[in-house]
Design a protein around this motif. Structure first.
Motif, PDB file in Angstrom:
ATOM      1  N   THR A  24       0.662  -1.269   0.053  1.00 13.55           N
ATOM      2  CA  THR A  24      -0.066   0.066  -0.090  1.00 13.55           C
ATOM      3  C   THR A  24       0.921   1.354   0.029  1.00 13.55           C
ATOM      4  O   THR A  24       1.603   1.319   1.126  1.00 13.55           O
ATOM      5  N   PRO A  25       0.830   2.040  -1.043  1.00  4.41           N
ATOM      6  CA  PRO A  25       1.878   3.174  -1.038  1.00  4.41           C
ATOM      7  C   PRO A  25       1.371   4.226   0.015  1.00  4.41           C
ATOM      8  O   PRO A  25       0.134   4.320   0.421  1.00  4.41           O
ATOM      9  N   ASP A  26       2.636   4.691   0.422  1.00  9.00           N
ATOM     10  CA  ASP A  26       2.486   5.333   1.605  1.00  9.00           C
ATOM     11  C   ASP A  26       3.532   6.539   1.870  1.00  9.00           C
ATOM     12  O   ASP A  26       4.723   6.015   1.768  1.00  9.00           O
ATOM     13  N   ASP A  27       3.422   7.979   1.689  1.00 11.06           N
ATOM     14  CA  ASP A  27       4.334   8.809   1.649  1.00 11.06           C
ATOM     15  C   ASP A  27       5.256   8.867   3.178  1.00 11.06           C
ATOM     16  O   ASP A  27       6.310   9.054   3.070  1.00 11.06           O
ATOM     17  N   GLY A  28       4.720   8.458   4.200  1.00 16.20           N
ATOM     18  CA  GLY A  28       5.216   8.601   5.458  1.00 16.20           C
ATOM     19  C   GLY A  28       5.634   7.354   6.048  1.00 16.20           C
ATOM     20  O   GLY A  28       6.558   7.249   7.337  1.00 16.20           O
TER      21      GLY A  28
END
Length: 87
Positions: A24-28
């Motif tokens: 699941t792409p996640d910036d943080g």
């Protein structure tokens, strides 16, 4: 349980993956595991940070396996979906 004729061999980075996980792409948040390769169900761009600390956007074709040691997949800049990490 099936018999693994290679269970007495040491796996290396060039060996076939033995595990897979959904990404699941996640910036943080970093991935739970550094990948050996990425796979996507739909084609598109994927923004990643590599194990070496470089951040770049790659194009991933649906179904292709991209050998890359990724530590993060960013939501911003990622268009491809159905991402999987191969270990």
């Amino acid at each position: 349980m099936p018999v693994d004729l290679f269970d007495d061999q040491t796996a290396g980075l060039e060996s076939p993956p033995t595990r897979i996980f959904e990404i699941t792409p996640d910036d943080g948040t970093d991935l739970p595991f550094v990948t050996r390769a990425l796979n996507a169900a739909t084609s598109g761009e994927v923004r990643i940070t590599t194990l070496g600390g470089d951040t770049a956007t790659l194009y991933v074709a649906a179904g292709a396996v991209i050998p890359i040691r990724a530590s993060r997949v960013w939501a911003t800049g990622t268009v491809a979906s159905g991402l999987r990490g191969l270990l």
